[in-house]
Design an enzyme around this catalytic site. Sequence first.
Site, mmCIF file in Angstrom:
data_model
loop_
_atom_site.group_PDB
_atom_site.id
_atom_site.type_symbol
_atom_site.label_atom_id
_atom_site.label_comp_id
_atom_site.label_asym_id
_atom_site.label_seq_id
_atom_site.Cartn_x
_atom_site.Cartn_y
_atom_site.Cartn_z
ATOM 1 C CG HIS A 1 -15.137 -63.980 15.933
ATOM 2 N ND1 HIS A 1 -15.501 -63.363 17.113
ATOM 3 C CD2 HIS A 1 -14.282 -63.144 15.328
ATOM 4 C CE1 HIS A 1 -14.895 -62.198 17.196
ATOM 5 N NE2 HIS A 1 -14.143 -62.038 16.129
ATOM 6 C CE LYS B 1 -28.402 -69.013 22.520
ATOM 7 N NZ LYS B 1 -27.033 -68.740 22.886
ATOM 8 N NE ARG B 2 -29.145 -64.532 12.604
ATOM 9 C CZ ARG B 2 -28.644 -63.928 11.531
ATOM 10 N NH1 ARG B 2 -28.065 -62.743 11.649
ATOM 11 N NH2 ARG B 2 -28.740 -64.471 10.326
ATOM 12 C CE LYS C 1 -26.055 -69.017 17.242
ATOM 13 N NZ LYS C 1 -25.040 -68.523 18.216
ATOM 14 C CB THR D 1 -21.417 -62.090 23.861
ATOM 15 O OG1 THR D 1 -22.133 -62.110 22.618
ATOM 16 C CG2 THR D 1 -19.938 -62.133 23.576
ATOM 17 C CE LYS E 1 -24.507 -58.927 25.014
ATOM 18 N NZ LYS E 1 -24.932 -59.021 23.604
HETATM 19 C C1 26Y Z 1 -19.091 -64.719 6.038
HETATM 20 C C2 26Y Z 1 -20.122 -63.848 6.614
HETATM 21 C C3 26Y Z 1 -21.366 -63.595 5.854
HETATM 22 C C4 26Y Z 1 -20.287 -63.921 8.090
HETATM 23 C C5 26Y Z 1 -20.787 -62.843 8.725
HETATM 24 C C6 26Y Z 1 -20.941 -62.855 10.079
HETATM 25 C C7 26Y Z 1 -19.905 -65.026 8.810
HETATM 26 C C8 26Y Z 1 -20.046 -65.036 10.174
HETATM 27 C C9 26Y Z 1 -20.561 -63.931 10.822
HETATM 28 C C10 26Y Z 1 -20.742 -63.859 12.272
HETATM 29 C C11 26Y Z 1 -20.229 -64.712 13.122
HETATM 30 C C12 26Y Z 1 -20.479 -64.598 14.561
HETATM 31 O O1 26Y Z 1 -21.279 -63.781 14.996
HETATM 32 N N1 26Y Z 1 -19.784 -65.386 15.385
HETATM 33 C C13 26Y Z 1 -19.968 -65.324 16.811
HETATM 34 O O2 26Y Z 1 -18.998 -64.435 17.345
HETATM 35 C C14 26Y Z 1 -19.223 -64.193 18.719
HETATM 36 C C15 26Y Z 1 -18.220 -63.157 19.185
HETATM 37 O O3 26Y Z 1 -16.955 -63.707 19.284
HETATM 38 C C16 26Y Z 1 -19.121 -65.479 19.507
HETATM 39 O O4 26Y Z 1 -19.472 -65.193 20.837
HETATM 40 C C17 26Y Z 1 -20.066 -66.540 18.940
HETATM 41 O O5 26Y Z 1 -19.860 -67.769 19.589
HETATM 42 C C18 26Y Z 1 -19.832 -66.683 17.443
HETATM 43 O O6 26Y Z 1 -20.777 -67.570 16.889
#
Ligand code: 26Y
Length: 822
Positions: free
Chosen positions: A363, A554-555, A560, A662, A666
């Site tokens: 991701h 979004k975050r 971003k 995503t 939406k």
């Molecule tokens: C290592 C840890 C603490 C960690 C936890 C959560 C690292 C990353 C994440 C979350 C990442 C995330 O949300 N990535 C997003 O995934 C979406 C679904 O595929 C994408 O649409 C988005 O672009 C991407 O930033």
Amino acid sequence: SIQVEDDRSGLGIETLRRAIADNLFYLQGKWPEIATLNDFYMALANTVRDRLMPRWLNTIRNYRRSEVRVVAYLSAEFLLGPHLGIKLINLGIEELVRQAVADSGLALEDLLAQEEEPGLGNGGLGRLAACYMESLATLEIPAIGYGIRYEFGIFDQELRDGWQVEVTDKWLQYGNPWEIPRPESAVMVRFGGRTEAYTDDEGAYRVRWIPARVVKGVPYDTPIVGYYVNTTNTLRLWRAEAAESFNFQAFNQGDYYGAVDQKIYSENLTKVLYPNDEPLQGKQLRLEQQYFFVSCALQDMIRLHRGAGGDLRQFHQKFAVQLNDTHPAVAVAELMRLLVDEHRLPWDAAWEVSQSTFGFTNHTLLPEALEKWPLPLFGSLLPRHLEIIYEINQRFLDQARVHFLGDSQKLAQLSLIDESGERYVRMAHLACVGSHAINGVAELHSELLKQTVLKDFYQLWPQKFQNKTNGVTPRRWLLLCNPRLSQLITEHIGTDWVCQLEQLRQLEAYAEDREFQRQWRQIKRAVKQDLADHIQQTLNIAINPDSLFDIQVKRIHEYKRQHLNVLHIITLYNRIRRNPDIDIVPRTFIFGGKAAPGYIMAKLMIKVITSVAEVVNNDPQVCDRIKVVFLPDYNVTNSQPVYPAADLSEQISTAGKEASGTGNMKFSLNGALTIGTLDGANVEIRQAVGAENFFLFGLTIEEVQQLQESGYNPWDYYNRTPDLKEAINLINSGFFSHGNRELFKPLVDSLVYDDPYLLLADYSAYIDCQDTVGQRFRETDTWTRMSILNSARMGYFSSDRAIREYCQDIWHVTPISVQLKP
Ligand code: 26Y
């Protein structure tokens, strides 16, 4: 005739009303007179849960059938959002329940508002897992989600003086009616200690692991029901408990407090969700969480498989296991350990099984986000797994050596162990080697994976690489969150779109239809009014429902580029200050999102948004032509009214940084137009809706690369772009910070001297594009037509389509309809 209905299954309005009253009395222990709204919510939730039970039990029965292949989705995050609303919709009982609740003198909306959502995820990745679970059920695919039952999910966000303040998320404090603990299915998970070689009774060399401590994993099951089907899959989340609830040895020595310590220590494991964008260096607890849930999940699957009479050599025929990013990647080593050490399979056979079992979804492309664990930490927590990883690595590098003819640099790059400095275990490499399929989450992202972070693996195994563009569930993200628009759509094209989102294409026929356009606009106006009312009530900000709702939720992250949006706001503000009579399209800028607690720059971005809001919203010169709103505590619940109300969706990340996105889907599904860069799934959304219905701006990935290679100097852009300079200078002058010129200095300096995300390079293109947006918004019919076409052409971005692709190309599973047996 008299109809006899069971209070726990009947769907008559009167039966439902009675069931709610019954649950209020017997489960909540309240009379209606003294019940709180939450008591009524709990009574209703239990009423709905009762009606799920036959579906759920009959679905679980299917998992046990030997010929049935089951998807196991392993994810450290599931961001489900509230259950009640979507379960009513998927069971098709929303109106009946609404009436039954009304007959009890209550409003369904008030009860829905009581639910504390399980915020067991950070953002996109966790929400994707939730959409996929819903689609799996709707498509009648046997599936289990495995994850962690965090006691505290993602923190609640409050704003104090315009700053983010984190508050503990106590989602379980009033109880959770949607889960059932299954202590009888608990498993043991070991940590630390050492390994020891021995010769078994057949004279074979073996290794045993002598752990330093053991933790019990207890599963909590939540039903995930599909839309108008019986299939009700299980989300199985694990909670850590002390292996002995009472440590007798310690007690006998009189060390009562030592025994309790042990219990507290164990339960710490699943206490809290880690935020992303936080350095994990040395966060041993995070690795413990990952191993804990992965081990629980695999032990559970093995038990299920053997319980159904299965042979472990055929484990991969029973389960298709998907790794949601690298967070569960240690599963590769754990399955090998279970098969080789505990169940005595030969290495090669076990490796065959493992590789055939796992698929890996990546991701991210941000190199700083690739998980790696310091070797000493990994080895002290999981000594046996480190040995297994060495063994996997040795065999893997032997194979790679042949392919790359001993190119030692390549081998060092491929290795599961990073030895360039301090040594690390590279989790993405473990996931790649241990999986038969590797996928990115949008076309562009999947291409970039092959060219950048996973390039060497692609050269080795091109056939493993796939793309699976993300999708979102139309049940939550249109039917539930936008009932008015859903009804209009259904009146014109029927209901098939709910499960075949491509059917929305039939709306194209109405894109030019004056009457349809009028109704479409009327609905957008009404949902904007709802959001405006909500903002007025909760934040005491008056916004104009006829203004252009320009939304970025979004975050909060530098890549971003919420601060690029802010530079646009200030630019408009400066135009008004220069020429108070200027004729501009009234806009309401809405932001929402959390910053990781340790991400100082992101928190400063929130402060700059709220500070600009305070000044602009209260400047009489502005005459309400610009309003800026920061919605606190953005989460699934709070997001649901937001997407339907948007005119414009901000998807403005630096090209090459957003894997997919995503939220972009939406918005567009709900008829917002997008202003966006060629990043992530924006590229495919633009292709789908038509370039003429999408506001494109900004550097392409190639241009970003070129600019950075040729030595990007933001200072030049600052100096040669007067509007930009004026906007930045205004921030710098203390204008938005009560004269404090230090407050935003880190933000401004970062932009002017470094600007890693190229805001200044994209600024002019962004402003020009926003000006086009403004002009187009005034051409009401054109805008409406574009809006309709956006919705009409979003069919591809359903999570049903995504899941069908995963089923066909990676998991090789097929639907099975669930029969309701008495
Ligand atoms: C290592 C840890 C603490 C960690 C936890 C959560 C690292 C990353 C994440 C979350 C990442 C995330 O949300 N990535 C997003 O995934 C979406 C679904 O595929 C994408 O649409 C988005 O672009 C991407 O930033």
